[in-house]
Design a protein around this motif. Structure first.
Motif, PDB file in Angstrom:
ATOM      1  N   PRO A 129       0.812  -1.227   0.000  1.00  0.00           N
ATOM      2  CA  PRO A 129       0.000   0.000   0.000  1.00  0.00           C
ATOM      3  C   PRO A 129       0.839   1.268   0.000  1.00  0.00           C
ATOM      4  CG  PRO A 129      -0.064  -1.044   2.158  1.00  0.00           C
ATOM      5  CD  PRO A 129       0.646  -1.996   1.249  1.00  0.00           C
ATOM      6  N   ALA A 130       0.328   2.286  -0.715  1.00  0.00           N
ATOM      7  CA  ALA A 130       1.010   3.577  -0.794  1.00  0.00           C
ATOM      8  C   ALA A 130       0.470   4.565   0.220  1.00  0.00           C
ATOM      9  CB  ALA A 130       0.868   4.159  -2.201  1.00  0.00           C
ATOM     10  N   LEU A 190       3.893   7.230 -15.505  1.00  0.00           N
ATOM     11  CA  LEU A 190       4.055   6.675 -14.156  1.00  0.00           C
ATOM     12  C   LEU A 190       3.365   5.314 -14.066  1.00  0.00           C
ATOM     13  CD1 LEU A 190       5.309   7.569 -11.414  1.00  0.00           C
ATOM     14  CD2 LEU A 190       3.035   8.377 -10.773  1.00  0.00           C
ATOM     15  N   PHE A 191       4.141   4.297 -13.736  1.00  0.00           N
ATOM     16  CA  PHE A 191       3.617   2.930 -13.542  1.00  0.00           C
ATOM     17  C   PHE A 191       3.574   2.665 -12.048  1.00  0.00           C
ATOM     18  CE2 PHE A 191       4.643  -1.879 -14.212  1.00  0.00           C
ATOM     19  CZ  PHE A 191       3.328  -2.211 -13.931  1.00  0.00           C
ATOM     20  N   LYS A 192       2.371   2.674 -11.488  1.00  0.00           N
ATOM     21  CA  LYS A 192       2.198   2.413 -10.054  1.00  0.00           C
ATOM     22  C   LYS A 192       1.995   0.920  -9.846  1.00  0.00           C
ATOM     23  CE  LYS A 192      -1.015   3.181  -6.251  1.00  0.00           C
ATOM     24  NZ  LYS A 192      -1.409   1.752  -6.211  1.00  0.00           N
ATOM     25  N   VAL A 193       2.913   0.310  -9.062  1.00  0.00           N
ATOM     26  CA  VAL A 193       2.862  -1.129  -8.807  1.00  0.00           C
ATOM     27  C   VAL A 193       2.399  -1.349  -7.366  1.00  0.00           C
ATOM     28  CG1 VAL A 193       4.144  -3.297  -8.833  1.00  0.00           C
ATOM     29  CG2 VAL A 193       4.760  -1.467 -10.430  1.00  0.00           C
ATOM     30  N   GLY A 207       9.719   6.790 -18.524  1.00  0.00           N
ATOM     31  CA  GLY A 207       8.880   6.043 -17.596  1.00  0.00           C
ATOM     32  C   GLY A 207       9.438   5.998 -16.189  1.00  0.00           C
ATOM     33  N   ILE A 208       8.549   6.010 -15.204  1.00  0.00           N
ATOM     34  CA  ILE A 208       8.939   5.833 -13.799  1.00  0.00           C
ATOM     35  C   ILE A 208       8.023   4.760 -13.206  1.00  0.00           C
ATOM     36  CG2 ILE A 208       9.104   6.883 -11.521  1.00  0.00           C
ATOM     37  CD1 ILE A 208       9.650   9.550 -12.839  1.00  0.00           C
ATOM     38  N   ALA A 209       8.609   3.715 -12.632  1.00  0.00           N
ATOM     39  CA  ALA A 209       7.856   2.661 -11.947  1.00  0.00           C
ATOM     40  C   ALA A 209       8.042   2.840 -10.446  1.00  0.00           C
ATOM     41  CB  ALA A 209       8.330   1.279 -12.388  1.00  0.00           C
ATOM     42  N   VAL A 210       6.941   2.849  -9.720  1.00  0.00           N
ATOM     43  CA  VAL A 210       7.008   3.099  -8.274  1.00  0.00           C
ATOM     44  C   VAL A 210       6.198   2.054  -7.524  1.00  0.00           C
ATOM     45  CG1 VAL A 210       7.463   5.574  -8.322  1.00  0.00           C
ATOM     46  CG2 VAL A 210       5.137   4.770  -8.566  1.00  0.00           C
ATOM     47  N   SER A 211       6.636   1.779  -6.282  1.00  0.00           N
ATOM     48  CA  SER A 211       5.941   0.818  -5.431  1.00  0.00           C
ATOM     49  C   SER A 211       5.824   1.385  -4.029  1.00  0.00           C
ATOM     50  CB  SER A 211       6.723  -0.509  -5.393  1.00  0.00           C
ATOM     51  OG  SER A 211       6.099  -1.448  -4.543  1.00  0.00           O
ATOM     52  N   GLY A 212       4.689   1.147  -3.390  1.00  0.00           N
ATOM     53  CA  GLY A 212       4.487   1.573  -2.011  1.00  0.00           C
ATOM     54  C   GLY A 212       4.396   3.072  -1.859  1.00  0.00           C
ATOM     55  N   VAL A 213       4.842   3.569  -0.697  1.00  0.00           N
ATOM     56  CA  VAL A 213       4.699   4.988  -0.384  1.00  0.00           C
ATOM     57  C   VAL A 213       5.507   5.874  -1.331  1.00  0.00           C
ATOM     58  CG1 VAL A 213       6.609   5.127   1.273  1.00  0.00           C
ATOM     59  CG2 VAL A 213       4.579   6.583   1.589  1.00  0.00           C
ATOM     60  N   SER A 214       6.476   5.298  -2.052  1.00  0.00           N
ATOM     61  CA  SER A 214       7.254   6.069  -3.034  1.00  0.00           C
ATOM     62  C   SER A 214       6.361   6.657  -4.116  1.00  0.00           C
ATOM     63  CB  SER A 214       8.327   5.182  -3.676  1.00  0.00           C
ATOM     64  OG  SER A 214       9.207   4.672  -2.697  1.00  0.00           O
ATOM     65  N   TYR A 215       5.214   6.033  -4.362  1.00  0.00           N
ATOM     66  CA  TYR A 215       4.267   6.559  -5.352  1.00  0.00           C
ATOM     67  C   TYR A 215       3.814   7.966  -4.969  1.00  0.00           C
ATOM     68  CZ  TYR A 215      -0.229   7.234  -7.725  1.00  0.00           C
ATOM     69  OH  TYR A 215      -1.276   7.756  -8.439  1.00  0.00           O
ATOM     70  N   LEU A 216       3.505   8.171  -3.687  1.00  0.00           N
ATOM     71  CA  LEU A 216       3.049   9.493  -3.252  1.00  0.00           C
ATOM     72  C   LEU A 216       4.163  10.529  -3.371  1.00  0.00           C
ATOM     73  CD1 LEU A 216       0.891   8.672  -0.093  1.00  0.00           C
ATOM     74  CD2 LEU A 216       0.191   8.869  -2.478  1.00  0.00           C
ATOM     75  N   TYR A 217       5.393  10.124  -3.044  1.00  0.00           N
ATOM     76  CA  TYR A 217       6.519  11.053  -3.183  1.00  0.00           C
ATOM     77  C   TYR A 217       6.701  11.444  -4.651  1.00  0.00           C
ATOM     78  CZ  TYR A 217       7.784   9.263   1.483  1.00  0.00           C
ATOM     79  OH  TYR A 217       7.775   8.890   2.799  1.00  0.00           O
ATOM     80  N   ALA A 218       6.664  10.442  -5.519  1.00  0.00           N
ATOM     81  CA  ALA A 218       6.854  10.708  -6.945  1.00  0.00           C
ATOM     82  C   ALA A 218       5.745  11.602  -7.494  1.00  0.00           C
ATOM     83  CB  ALA A 218       6.915   9.388  -7.725  1.00  0.00           C
ATOM     84  N   VAL A 273       0.159  -8.432   3.301  1.00  0.00           N
ATOM     85  CA  VAL A 273      -0.030  -6.996   3.153  1.00  0.00           C
ATOM     86  C   VAL A 273       1.163  -6.356   3.839  1.00  0.00           C
ATOM     87  CG1 VAL A 273      -1.438  -4.979   3.696  1.00  0.00           C
ATOM     88  CG2 VAL A 273      -2.541  -7.124   3.045  1.00  0.00           C
ATOM     89  N   ARG A 274       1.925  -5.554   3.090  1.00  0.00           N
ATOM     90  CA  ARG A 274       3.202  -5.034   3.577  1.00  0.00           C
ATOM     91  C   ARG A 274       3.208  -3.503   3.614  1.00  0.00           C
ATOM     92  NH1 ARG A 274       7.646  -2.071   0.573  1.00  0.00           N
ATOM     93  NH2 ARG A 274       9.509  -2.429   1.790  1.00  0.00           N
ATOM     94  N   PRO A 275       2.660  -2.894   4.676  1.00  0.00           N
ATOM     95  CA  PRO A 275       2.819  -1.451   4.813  1.00  0.00           C
ATOM     96  C   PRO A 275       4.195  -1.134   5.405  1.00  0.00           C
ATOM     97  CG  PRO A 275       1.599  -2.280   6.676  1.00  0.00           C
ATOM     98  CD  PRO A 275       1.916  -3.470   5.803  1.00  0.00           C
ATOM     99  N   THR A 276       4.670   0.069   5.189  1.00  0.00           N
ATOM    100  CA  THR A 276       5.900   0.512   5.836  1.00  0.00           C
ATOM    101  C   THR A 276       5.546   1.506   6.945  1.00  0.00           C
ATOM    102  OG1 THR A 276       6.151   2.239   4.165  1.00  0.00           O
ATOM    103  CG2 THR A 276       7.318   0.173   3.781  1.00  0.00           C
ATOM    104  N   THR A 277       6.528   1.863   7.744  1.00  0.00           N
ATOM    105  CA  THR A 277       6.307   2.752   8.893  1.00  0.00           C
ATOM    106  C   THR A 277       5.530   4.001   8.509  1.00  0.00           C
ATOM    107  OG1 THR A 277       8.370   1.977   9.893  1.00  0.00           O
ATOM    108  CG2 THR A 277       7.468   4.037  10.723  1.00  0.00           C
ATOM    109  N   ARG A 278       5.883   4.599   7.368  1.00  0.00           N
ATOM    110  CA  ARG A 278       5.250   5.851   6.950  1.00  0.00           C
ATOM    111  C   ARG A 278       3.761   5.639   6.680  1.00  0.00           C
ATOM    112  NH1 ARG A 278       7.457  10.314   8.363  1.00  0.00           N
ATOM    113  NH2 ARG A 278       9.397   9.198   8.001  1.00  0.00           N
TER     114      ARG A 278
END
Length: 596
Positions: free
Chosen positions: A133-134, A257-260, A233-244, A159-164
């Protein structure tokens, strides 16, 4: 609908509740702890919740429940997955009946962990699907969907959330939770529930086939999207999507932008669609190059891929908008304009310390005094707030590997080096979680170690969750309080003493007796955590007899004590818990107990 502000962990919990979860088990650990605490606050009579003894037990409880068809959730942090790995790897072969979701919270940074390990890599190793999850909103939706996916493919799902994501908050529309009318769980006997080599061989083959099926399903998932029409192209996963997204919007960048959202198995058909639109790709993800390596395999050299291999993004640490901006600018060839940094005030550095009046401080100090005549003493620590015993002036933690390891590392040191004296510290919750195995090993191997069990009657570091020694369960029901002293004796330890660490002379004498005992020996230092103890009616105060030797400050490091303007000891009575440790070590008796 209830539209309100939810923390990521709260959203995950409510996603599980709305999905009809019936059994929830886990072991506390930041950043995952609030998931179970949120479910407990729901007070749903049809949901059974437990703080398990450790992550392995939690995984096996959840597995048993889903064998009977009950939707189950198991929670832990990333290092807890190491403990749960044994049942998990076999469960991937055996499969499940009811949906089983494994909420494993990763800690890039790390902020409060021994490692930065990436659960997506673990999922790949186990051939199990993972959602990344992002945002808190997406964490809620992914958790709900994960239960359905688990039942569709008869597999556990990560389901793998990170601290952020776990600790960020967002306004989410969440339907009011209602009781789910689902048929009662029922265990059906079948040969597949028993794992044997021949079955494992067949199941492994089936599991590999499911990877392609999962990849195809994920290619149609709403959590995997392509935005834009640029050849960059930019591929992003997790919370990095919001930063990008933030960087792209702020600087008006033209990219595709490819959101994975499901990094394993990678949505191959969606990736192929992405590759047709771009000439090159920058991959942005915390921590390991899971998406990057997956795209490289699919790409087969058709477009150039940048990421961790090429030094465009770091391989460690938590990402931020600034880190992502630098990576994108480097990829696009944009020269950053140097900015004059805004002046910020210099904040004082405050290292983490044990609380004022913490009983662990008294236990560590008693151990140091008891061991001071030894030629070489090594203090083997463990995971908990007592890991802070490594800080000056106590300096009472020389090793710390993982939960329970202090007991067995001490044995290895004792066997390897002649003349060494080892002393192991472990908390009461950690004792139940993973300390007993090492104790049995020491007794069985006749290895002479000294063990100090720091019993403050709670799981203090993660928020005071109950454990088998507290006398009640996560759901507030009374339970048998297991006696640590009896367990130590049952494990074969012949020297076991229980003392109050604030009875300083008795504590020193008990530890001294343990270290001189011919065999493994244990001392239980028992006193409540200061957050659980009642507010004292007295305090301690320094009188005019103080000579300014500052032994009380230099040797125990209590944060309630500082030198005054005259170089004499002074006590902040607002912080003082009147434990009396400082009074016991003052050489001139200048510290006295007085009415608060």
């Amino acid at each position: 609908m209830t539209d309100k502000l939810y923390m990521g962990n709260e959203a995950i919990a409510l996603g599980a509740v709305n999905a009809g979860v019936k059994i929830v088990a886990g072991y506390p650990g930041t950043p995952s702890t609030e998931v179970i605490e949120t479910i407990l606050r729901q007070k749903k009579p049809d949901i059974n919740v437990q703080w398990s003894v450790n992550e392995k037990a939690a995984m096996e409880v959840a597995a048993g429940a889903c064998y009977a068809g009950a939707r189950s959730l198991v929670t832990m942090k990333q290092v807890g997955l190491n403990v749960a790995a044994d049942p998990l790897m076999s469960l991937a072969y055996i499969g499940v009946k009811g949906g089983l979701v494994m909420l494993v919270a990763d800690d890039p940074g790390p902020w409060s962990s021994q490692t930065e390990q990436d659960t997506r890599g673990f999922a790949k190793n186990a051939n199990l699907p993972v959602y990344d999850p992002a945002s808190p909103e997406e964490a809620y939706e992914m958790t709900k969907e994960a239960f359905s996916l688990s039942e569709e493919f008869a597999l556990p799902v990560f389901v793998r959330p990170t601290t952020r994501v776990c600790h960020a908050s967002a306004s989410i529309d969440i339907p009011d939770v209602r009781e789910t009318a689902k048929e009662a769980p029922c265990f059906e006997k079948r040969p597949e529930w028993c794992i044997f080599p021949a079955l494992s061989y067949r199941k492994h083959g089936e599991l590999e086939i499911k990877q392609k099926q999962l990849s195809d399903k994920f290619s149609e998932s709403r959590f995997n999207t392509i935005e834009g029409n640029s050849r960059k192209g930019i591929a992003v996963s997790g919370v990095s999507y919001l930063y990008a997204k933030e960087v792209i919007k702020e600087y008006g960048l033209d990219v595709t932008l490819f959101k994975v959202g499901t990094p394993y198995p990678l949505p191959e058909k969606k990736a192929e669609e992405f590759f047709l639109k771009v000439d090159s790709v920058l991959v942005i993800e915390e921590l390991d190059p899971i998406v990057e390596e997956g795209l490289l395999l699919i790409n087969q050299g058709r477009v150039e891929i940048f990421g961790k291999r090429t030094g465009h993004t770091p391989c460690n640490g938590e990402f931020s908008c600034e880190i992502v901006k630098r990576a994108i600018f480097k990829y696009l060839g944009i020269e950053e304009q140097p900015e004059t940094p805004a002046e910020t005030p210099q904040f004082p550095v405050r290292p983490p310390v044990l609380c004022s009046g913490c009983p662990h401080r008294a236990s560590f100090y008693a151990a140091k005094v008891a061991m001071k005549d030894e030629k070489k003493a090594v203090y083997c620590g463990d995971i908990g707030c007592y890991t802070l015993g490594n800080a000056a002036p106590l300096n009472a933690t020389d090793t710390c590997l993982c939960m329970g390891a202090g007991i067995t590392i001490a044995q290895g040191l004792q066997l390897a080096e002649e003349g060494i004296k080892t002393i192991s510290f472990i908390g009461d919750s950690s004792f139940f979680a993973s300390g007993i195995t090492g104790i049995i090993n020491a007794v069985y191997q006749k290895t002479k170690i000294t063990l100090v069990v720091l019993d403050n009657r709670t799981t203090a570091m993660t928020g005071h969750q109950p454990h088998p020694g507290t006398g009640f369960t996560a759901m507030g029901e009374p339970a048998k309080a297991l006696d640590i002293e009896m367990l130590l004796r049952a494990c074969g330890m012949e020297y076991v003493k229980k003392v109050n660490p604030f009875d300083f002379e008795a504590a020193v004498e008990a530890i001294r007796g343990a270290k001189n005992f011919d065999g493994p020996a244990a001392v239980i230092t028992e006193a409540p955590c200061v957050f659980k103890a009642p507010k004292p009616v007295s305090t301690h105060r320094v009188n005019g007899a103080c000579t300014g030797c500052l032994k009380c400050i230099k040797e125990i490091g209590c944060p309630a004590m500082t030198p005054d303007e005259n170089g004499k000891a002074a006590i902040n009575e607002a912080l003082c818990t009147s434990c009396g440790l400082c009074a016991g070590i003052c050489p001139v008796g200048a510290i006295k107990e007085v009415s608060r």
